[in-house]
Design an enzyme around this catalytic site. Structure first.
Site, mmCIF file in Angstrom:
data_model
loop_
_atom_site.group_PDB
_atom_site.id
_atom_site.type_symbol
_atom_site.label_atom_id
_atom_site.label_comp_id
_atom_site.label_asym_id
_atom_site.label_seq_id
_atom_site.Cartn_x
_atom_site.Cartn_y
_atom_site.Cartn_z
ATOM 1 N N GLY A 77 24.785 36.822 48.353
ATOM 2 C CA GLY A 77 26.057 37.465 48.047
ATOM 3 C C GLY A 77 25.927 38.967 48.189
ATOM 4 N N CYS A 78 25.073 39.410 49.118
ATOM 5 C CA CYS A 78 24.754 40.836 49.256
ATOM 6 C C CYS A 78 25.927 41.661 49.767
ATOM 7 C CB CYS A 78 23.550 41.031 50.174
ATOM 8 S SG CYS A 78 23.880 40.671 51.913
ATOM 9 N N GLY A 80 28.957 41.448 48.637
ATOM 10 C CA GLY A 80 29.867 41.703 47.521
ATOM 11 C C GLY A 80 29.464 42.941 46.736
ATOM 12 N N LYS A 81 30.380 43.435 45.931
ATOM 13 C CA LYS A 81 30.118 44.651 45.164
ATOM 14 C C LYS A 81 29.001 44.462 44.149
ATOM 15 C CE LYS A 81 34.814 46.411 45.749
ATOM 16 N NZ LYS A 81 36.091 46.781 45.097
ATOM 17 N N MET A 82 28.944 43.293 43.509
ATOM 18 C CA MET A 82 27.871 43.044 42.547
ATOM 19 C C MET A 82 26.535 42.894 43.260
ATOM 20 S SD MET A 82 27.516 42.912 39.292
ATOM 21 C CE MET A 82 25.813 43.443 39.135
ATOM 22 N N THR A 170 26.169 34.447 38.596
ATOM 23 C CA THR A 170 27.485 33.943 38.996
ATOM 24 C C THR A 170 28.025 32.997 37.927
ATOM 25 O OG1 THR A 170 26.776 34.010 41.311
ATOM 26 C CG2 THR A 170 28.778 32.793 40.819
ATOM 27 N N PRO A 193 25.858 33.995 32.344
ATOM 28 C CA PRO A 193 27.111 34.534 32.872
ATOM 29 C C PRO A 193 27.327 35.996 32.493
ATOM 30 C CG PRO A 193 27.536 33.161 30.967
ATOM 31 C CD PRO A 193 26.082 33.008 31.285
ATOM 32 N N MET A 195 25.107 39.472 32.177
ATOM 33 C CA MET A 195 23.809 40.088 32.446
ATOM 34 C C MET A 195 23.651 41.459 31.808
ATOM 35 S SD MET A 195 22.502 37.652 34.234
ATOM 36 C CE MET A 195 20.967 38.419 34.728
ATOM 37 N N HIS A 235 42.232 41.286 49.068
ATOM 38 C CA HIS A 235 43.025 40.117 49.439
ATOM 39 C C HIS A 235 43.246 39.168 48.277
ATOM 40 C CE1 HIS A 235 38.819 38.814 49.889
ATOM 41 N NE2 HIS A 235 39.270 37.644 49.509
ATOM 42 N N LYS A 239 44.956 34.449 39.734
ATOM 43 C CA LYS A 239 44.768 34.817 38.332
ATOM 44 C C LYS A 239 43.287 34.868 37.984
ATOM 45 C CE LYS A 239 45.926 33.223 33.666
ATOM 46 N NZ LYS A 239 46.617 32.187 32.878
#
Length: 352
Positions: A77-78, A80-82, A170, A193, A195, A235, A239
């Protein structure tokens, strides 16, 4: 008691903005459409204990004496912002970044550059062969998972099948199945969940209080507001799920005798309200978590407030790196226990 984790902002202070906001929101009546549903008690003698710390940008956490742990780390998930925040924290700590990552099919074949390092993103189709090859090259590797919630169980099954220890921040997925998969495989893992070390410490303190003083707040009413955008993409219009941290805190309050249902949680998602009413710095609209818990006695003469505000992702990234270092030590020592959480990491001590 209030736990306040805040980032600095110009002009009016965060505390002043929060106080102004509370005056505004508690004076409102019932409002629909995810707005405030609080009403201000007629007479309150507030009891507030405050702990305050400021989260710093990752680059400010670097020191000349930083240890070089040289642990290979693969961040899935590199893009992504996290994921990028974890890579920056890993780089500043001296961890060895593995130049491979897993992402979506659309990202497959892309090269992501973070901290001057290039990372090749692999899609779902060749994950197992790639992971086995990378693990063979980096036998001491720890995988960090910050992919999408829908990939939680598939990724855990993959890590367990190949035998790679992993840290998973995640949320989402089938959590019971997740733990069963890891337990059956006997792979080492830190699964949490939340950290953020300081927030986890607050949750641990709440759990201790709930166990030692059950019913201490019996009869009190609880009002909870979440000003939270965990990950907001341009994008994404769906919710946002209720915070797992909020659910954990509410569970503690319930054990302390407070009657409160999860569906009573109110969320503020409108960016304009977050800036003007809550005081969220504009640069952190895409990544923040402000939680406010307001307790009121039955006769409305006493109130307690618990609050934790986080701007940015450095608190989670730094906690993730501590979890990686912790897990690496457990693997090397061949510890009997295999599945850990962030409370285990905190109890170990010796964090950076």
């Amino acid at each position: 008691m209030a736990l306040l984790l805040k980032a600095p902002c110009s002009g009016i202070s965060q505390l002043e903005k929060t106080q102004i906001f509370k005056k505004q929101c508690f004076s409102l009546g019932n409002v629909n459409n995810n707005n405030v549903v609080f009403s201000r008690p007629r007479c309150l003698v507030p009891v507030v204990l405050s702990m305050s710390s400021t989260t710093k940008p990752i680059q400010e956490l670097e020191t000349p004496s930083s240890k070089n742990f040289n642990i290979p780390i693969m961040v899935n998930g590199c893009s992504g912002k996290m994921g990028k925040a974890v890579i920056k924290a890993a780089d500043s700590t001296g961890l060895q970044l593995v130049p491979a990552s897993f992402g979506s099919e659309e990202e497959s074949g892309q090269t992501i550059e973070v901290c001057g390092k290039e990372i090749l993103v692999h899609g779902p189709s060749d994950r197992e062969s790639v992971l086995a090859s990378v693990f063979d090259k980096y036998p001491n590797m720890i995988v960090v998972d910050y992919t999408v919630p829908s990939a939680v169980n598939d990724n855990a099954e993959l890590y367990s099948k190949v035998g790679v220890p992993f840290v998973m921040g995640t949320t989402g997925g089938d959590r019971d199945k997740l733990y069963k998969t890891v337990e059956n495989s006997k792979v080492y893992a830190v699964i949490s969940p939340q950290m953020g070390k300081q927030v986890v410490a607050f949750l641990a303190a709440m759990e201790i209080m709930a166990k030692q003083f059950p019913g201490a707040f019996s009869g009190y009413s609880l009002q909870l507001m979440l000003f939270c955008i965990k990950v907001l993409e341009s994008h994404q219009t769906s919710k946002v799920d209720t915070s797992g941290t909020a659910k954990a805190v509410i569970s503690c309050f319930q054990n302390l005798g407070v009657s409160f249902d999860m569906d009573q949680i109110q969320m503020i998602r409108d960016p304009k309200q977050q800036i003007e009413m809550v005081g969220v710095p504009e640069e952190h609209l895409a990544g923040h978590a402000f939680h406010m818990y307001h307790l009121t006695s039955p006769d409305q003469t006493v109130s307690f407030e618990f609050q934790h505000n986080v701007c940015g992702r450095s608190i989670y990234a730094e906690g993730t790196i501590d979890a990686v270092i912790f897990l690496s030590k457990k693997v090397q020592s061949q510890a009997d226990k295999r599945i850990y959480n962030m409370i285990d990491v905190l109890r170990e001590g010796n964090m950076r």
